[in-house]
Design a protein around this motif. Structure first.
Motif, short mmCIF file in Angstrom:
data_model
loop_
_atom_site.label_atom_id
_atom_site.label_comp_id
_atom_site.label_asym_id
_atom_site.label_seq_id
_atom_site.Cartn_x
_atom_site.Cartn_y
_atom_site.Cartn_z
N PHE A 1 1.25 -1.19 -0.04
CA PHE A 1 -0.10 0.11 -0.32
C PHE A 1 0.88 1.22 0.31
O PHE A 1 1.34 1.74 1.00
CB PHE A 1 -0.83 0.14 0.56
CG PHE A 1 -2.22 0.82 1.10
CD1 PHE A 1 -2.88 0.71 -0.11
CD2 PHE A 1 -1.96 1.75 1.96
CE1 PHE A 1 -4.44 1.78 0.15
CE2 PHE A 1 -2.99 3.19 2.44
CZ PHE A 1 -4.18 2.38 0.49
N LYS A 2 1.27 1.70 -0.80
CA LYS A 2 2.13 2.68 -1.44
C LYS A 2 1.83 3.70 -2.53
O LYS A 2 1.44 2.55 -3.96
CB LYS A 2 3.41 1.89 -1.14
CG LYS A 2 4.44 1.22 -1.87
CD LYS A 2 5.45 1.22 -1.72
CE LYS A 2 6.36 -0.12 -2.63
NZ LYS A 2 7.94 -0.07 -3.10
N ASP A 3 2.69 4.79 -3.17
CA ASP A 3 1.99 5.10 -3.76
C ASP A 3 3.31 4.40 -5.21
O ASP A 3 4.50 4.54 -4.87
CB ASP A 3 2.92 7.05 -3.93
CG ASP A 3 2.38 7.71 -5.64
OD1 ASP A 3 2.20 7.47 -6.32
OD2 ASP A 3 3.27 8.19 -5.52
N SER A 4 4.00 4.37 -6.54
CA SER A 4 4.55 3.99 -7.19
C SER A 4 4.86 4.31 -8.11
O SER A 4 5.51 3.55 -9.36
CB SER A 4 4.03 2.48 -7.94
OG SER A 4 3.28 1.60 -6.53
N GLY A 5 4.46 6.00 -8.42
CA GLY A 5 4.32 6.73 -9.46
C GLY A 5 2.65 6.89 -10.50
O GLY A 5 2.03 6.06 -10.30
N PRO A 6 3.45 7.79 -11.00
CA PRO A 6 1.96 8.49 -11.91
C PRO A 6 1.75 7.63 -13.06
O PRO A 6 0.55 7.03 -13.65
CB PRO A 6 2.37 9.65 -12.36
CG PRO A 6 3.47 9.69 -12.85
CD PRO A 6 4.33 8.15 -11.43
N ASP A 7 2.59 6.32 -13.39
CA ASP A 7 2.44 5.94 -13.99
C ASP A 7 1.96 4.62 -14.17
O ASP A 7 1.43 3.37 -14.81
CB ASP A 7 3.68 5.10 -15.76
CG ASP A 7 4.06 6.83 -16.05
OD1 ASP A 7 3.50 7.38 -15.84
OD2 ASP A 7 5.45 7.27 -16.22
N GLN A 8 1.16 4.51 -12.21
CA GLN A 8 1.40 2.66 -11.94
C GLN A 8 -0.26 2.63 -11.20
O GLN A 8 -0.69 4.23 -11.26
CB GLN A 8 2.42 2.38 -10.97
CG GLN A 8 3.58 1.85 -11.52
CD GLN A 8 3.63 0.87 -12.57
OE1 GLN A 8 3.54 -0.04 -12.80
NE2 GLN A 8 4.77 1.50 -13.55
N PRO A 9 -0.99 1.89 -11.49
CA PRO A 9 -1.85 1.59 -10.68
C PRO A 9 -2.16 2.46 -9.19
O PRO A 9 -0.60 2.07 -8.12
CB PRO A 9 -2.85 0.18 -11.00
CG PRO A 9 -2.16 -0.55 -12.17
CD PRO A 9 -0.40 0.60 -11.90
N ILE A 10 -2.94 2.98 -9.06
CA ILE A 10 -3.18 3.06 -7.25
C ILE A 10 -3.43 2.55 -6.63
O ILE A 10 -4.90 1.63 -6.85
CB ILE A 10 -4.24 4.65 -7.24
CG1 ILE A 10 -3.61 6.08 -8.42
CG2 ILE A 10 -4.22 5.40 -5.65
CD1 ILE A 10 -4.23 7.68 -8.34
N PRO A 11 -3.16 1.94 -5.50
CA PRO A 11 -4.09 0.79 -4.77
C PRO A 11 -4.59 1.72 -4.14
O PRO A 11 -4.74 2.53 -3.35
CB PRO A 11 -2.74 1.03 -3.42
CG PRO A 11 -1.33 1.20 -4.06
CD PRO A 11 -1.34 2.24 -4.84
N ALA A 12 -6.30 1.23 -4.07
CA ALA A 12 -7.30 1.79 -3.12
C ALA A 12 -8.11 0.50 -1.47
O ALA A 12 -7.91 -0.75 -2.60
CB ALA A 12 -8.01 2.05 -4.56
N VAL A 13 -8.60 1.01 -1.22
CA VAL A 13 -8.48 0.28 -0.59
C VAL A 13 -10.08 0.09 0.44
O VAL A 13 -11.05 1.47 0.10
CB VAL A 13 -8.23 0.55 1.18
CG1 VAL A 13 -9.34 -0.09 2.29
CG2 VAL A 13 -7.03 -0.61 1.58
#
Length: 426
Positions: A144-156
């Motif tokens: 659960f972390k930010d992987s950058g603008p080109d990666q999917p956003i983890p959402a709970v």
């Protein structure tokens, strides 16, 4: 008097007065059964409110900036990094989790396969970023972390939102019902700084793909919960505030320290967001008030049953005056006579209390079965509407005994005060 002799006399007496004993036990059973039933119903509904509708952790304190305050006008009262450090340094604080709303509107337009169905829908989306530790125990996919603008956003996703979807939205639109495990890995597009109904910020629109990584009780009820770093990045990209936090969740070392933390937070010019806690308390108070009123009515029935027992035993003592006189003449003491009358009442009370409690349990079981079979599914529908901890069950039986003994107190004293010489002579 030996216990065997006492039990034999009580059995013979109750057999002779079986009709009166039956009606006395029936009155006790009605009162005790009603009391146990309503108390169990109140405890069951209260449990659903506390555990499913408004689940709260007794150690959590949600801190928010004041809506309007002199401190905020002068540059204080903000939830910035400096304030978060001061909060973390308060005595009794174990952990601190920061929160930041995505301060621009967002929409999701989805068209495609949806768990075996076809779905086409557009909707507004709310998003809040949190420190990973707040929801990491519920994350089932990846980190659960930010992987950058080109990666999917983890959402709970909120477990309560999933419950509402399953019980209202899905049946109305003939969509499949989902479990927390099924939605893990599901992706959907999100456009930030775009809205169907509200005005967007002057900054650019950010298109992203959100991916569900878990479901949590601590997730945002009406939206998605994303990593804090992602929320900061999205806010800065849209040209809005990405420095101050929307809220901070404090985890107390012990629930007993929460009140001191609340006082310390307010001294710093901040406020406590306890809306859900107040809703839970108000709903619980309404259930408690209703249960108390019904329980009072049940206790009144028990009082009437005690009065009926007193009346029945008084009549029995008068009718058995010569019998009691003979018993005293052959050596029975006053305490023996008193114990016989109290034992008769005790047997009636125990039978009535046990019967009433058993009937309450059977009625609750029947209602749960009927509700499961005939009531439609609705959000937070429980498997059982009742809760019967052992003190309630034993308390019902004990109440029947106490009510009967209370009703027998004065008749037993009257029986013990019988004058055998006068009674036999008369």
């Amino acid at each position: 008097m030996r216990l065997s002799a006492l039990s034999r006399l009580v059995r013979l007496s109750l057999a002779r007065e079986r009709k009166g004993a039956f009606f006395s036990a029936f009155g006790v059973a009605v009162g005790v059964g009603a009391l146990v039933f309503f108390v169990g119903l109140g405890l069951g509904v209260g449990r659903v409110i506390r555990e499913r509708i408004f689940p709260t952790d007794a150690r959590l304190v949600d801190v928010v900036p004041p809506a309007v305050s002199l401190g905020s006008l002068l540059g204080g009262g903000k939830l910035d990094n400096e304030t978060v450090e001061r909060l973390a340094a308060l005595p009794g604080v174990e952990k601190v989790y920061r929160k930041m709303n995505v301060r621009v509107p967002a929409v999701s337009r989805y068209e495609g396969a949806f768990f075996g169905s076809r779905l086409r829908m557009g909707m507004e989306v709310l998003a809040v970023g949190v420190d990973p530790g707040l929801v990491e125990k519920d994350v089932q996919l990846g980190a659960f972390k930010d992987s950058g603008p080109d990666q999917p956003i983890p959402a709970v996703i909120s477990t309560r939102l999933l419950e509402i979807y399953n019980k209202t939205f899905a049946p109305a639109r003939k969509l499949p019902q989902l479990s927390p495990q099924m939605i893990v890995g599901f992706g959907f597009p999100v456009e930030f700084n775009r809205s169907y109904v509200a005005q967007a910020a002057p900054g650019p629109t950010t298109a992203a793909q959100a991916q569900v990584v878990g479901a949590s009780d601590r997730g945002l009820l009406a939206g998605i919960t994303i990593p804090l770093d992602t929320a900061i990045r999205l806010n800065k990209a849209s040209g809005v505030d990405g420095e101050t936090f929307t809220g901070v969740t404090l985890v107390a070392q012990d629930p007993s320290q929460v009140s001191r933390l609340v006082a310390a937070v307010k001294e710093m010019g901040l406020e406590i967001d306890d809306q859900e806690r107040r809703l839970a308390e108000n709903a619980g108070a309404a259930v408690t008030l209703t249960t108390s009123a019904l329980a009072l009515l049940s206790i009144l029935i028990c009082v009437l049953a005690a009065v009926n027992i007193a009346h029945a035993l008084s009549a029995s003592v008068r009718a058995r005056a010569k019998e009691i006189g003979v018993m005293q003449a052959v050596g029975a003491s006053r305490s023996d006579v008193r114990n016989i009358v109290l034992a008769e009442a005790g047997v009636v009370g125990l039978l009535g209390g046990a019967t009433g409690t058993a009937l309450a349990l059977l009625l609750a079981f029947a209602i749960n079965r009927l509700a499961a079979r005939y009531l439609p599914d609705f959000p937070f529908k429980p498997d059982s509407f009742f809760s019967f901890p052992w003190p309630v069950v034993l308390g019902g039986v004990a109440l029947g005994l106490v009510a009967a003994l209370a009703g027998a107190y004065f008749p037993s004293r009257r029986a013990a005060a019988t004058d055998p010489a006068r009674t036999l002579a008369g």
